[in-house]
Design an enzyme around this catalytic site. Sequence first.
Site, PDB file in Angstrom:
ATOM      1  N   GLY A 115       0.508  -1.316  -0.282  1.00  0.00           N
ATOM      2  CA  GLY A 115      -0.104  -0.302  -0.028  1.00  0.00           C
ATOM      3  C   GLY A 115       1.047   1.446   0.018  1.00  0.00           C
TER       4      GLY A 115
ATOM      5  CB  SER B 175       4.618  -3.137  -2.998  1.00  0.00           C
ATOM      6  OG  SER B 175       4.294  -1.701  -3.830  1.00  0.00           O
ATOM      7  CD1 TRP B 176       2.931  -0.643   3.391  1.00  0.00           C
ATOM      8  CD2 TRP B 176       4.823   1.275   2.666  1.00  0.00           C
ATOM      9  NE1 TRP B 176       3.462   0.219   4.085  1.00  0.00           N
ATOM     10  CE2 TRP B 176       4.619   0.917   4.238  1.00  0.00           C
ATOM     11  CE3 TRP B 176       5.889   2.083   2.748  1.00  0.00           C
ATOM     12  CZ2 TRP B 176       5.053   2.131   5.301  1.00  0.00           C
ATOM     13  CZ3 TRP B 176       6.479   2.878   3.535  1.00  0.00           C
ATOM     14  CH2 TRP B 176       6.162   2.798   4.901  1.00  0.00           C
TER      15      TRP B 176
ATOM     16  CG  ASP C  11       7.895  -3.892 -10.671  1.00  0.00           C
ATOM     17  OD1 ASP C  11       6.835  -2.734 -10.553  1.00  0.00           O
ATOM     18  OD2 ASP C  11       8.292  -4.612  -9.552  1.00  0.00           O
TER      19      ASP C  11
ATOM     20  CG  HIS D 225       4.253  -3.608  -8.291  1.00  0.00           C
ATOM     21  ND1 HIS D 225       5.748  -2.950  -8.107  1.00  0.00           N
ATOM     22  CD2 HIS D 225       3.623  -3.041  -7.282  1.00  0.00           C
ATOM     23  CE1 HIS D 225       5.280  -2.508  -6.625  1.00  0.00           C
ATOM     24  NE2 HIS D 225       3.767  -2.764  -6.413  1.00  0.00           N
TER      25      HIS D 225
END
Length: 315
Positions: free
Chosen positions: A40, A112-113, A267, A295
Amino acid sequence: MYPPIEPYAHGMLDVGDGQRVYWETCGNPDGRPALVVHGGPGSGATPGWRRMFDPAAYRVVLFDQRGCGRSTPHASDPAVDLSVNTTPHLLADMELLRTHLGIDRWLLHGASWGSSLALAYAQRHPDRVTAAVLFSVVANTRREIEWVTRDMGRIFPAEWARFRDGVPEADRDGDLSAAYARLLADPDPEVRDRAARDWCAWEDVHVSLAGGYRPSPRYADPVFRMGFARLVTHYFANRGFMPDRSLLRDAGKLAGIPGVLVQGRLDVSGPPDIAWQLTQAWPDARLEIVETGGHGTGHGMTEIVVAALDEFGHR
């Protein structure tokens, strides 16, 4: 992936500041502890994460970071104070959850985050981390945030122009994350909703390059959409509440922790150079590049991620 599985325990952890964090555990109560660190910020821990782990080998812990998922209060409420939602707060929550569950050390799994947050945790608490399996790796540097919010317009020019034009003209040459954060705090609910829609439309674009992509159905949910947009812009505008390039600079602190980083060649949202830089300074990590990956999982990435988790779970 492994078959669907349900939690054998769950609860709400009071972490202070009026915040209660949802957690759940599944798999083998006597298995190798592992923590899922979702992305996120604001995506929440969805059931699909459980299926990456062999339920006979792992005691899997999932949690919803502050302000999202089943944690309360939810960031979709414009009255919710985001000043107590920062990276140091999230790292403290993770440590509190570890002690609450009686876990000494655990494997970190994130994307990701979530990979940034996992790296920050491991660098702060290396003695609490047995291994790390991260994919779609990002480090939340100033350059990466500028890339996502501005420079990717070279690849998606029409879509980026719509994204840029979602903020007032006076803000279009400045920090677009901060401009959207201000719109999402506007007293007019229509202004807030339009900003959330515009932000999430751009999120859908810049993860779309690899084949097999489908628009995320989550953004159709107004509660998810608003909470997600508020949290992402809050963190982006504050550069992840971390000194610039600190995760890369301090990667040497991870020496002795085995890691697998899985990155898609396609990505565009998180180009492979960050994962590569990490492995240059982290001697016990290896980088797996998936030539057709984008991604997130899929396109061959899921198989590699699950195999890496099996590798550590079956030792």
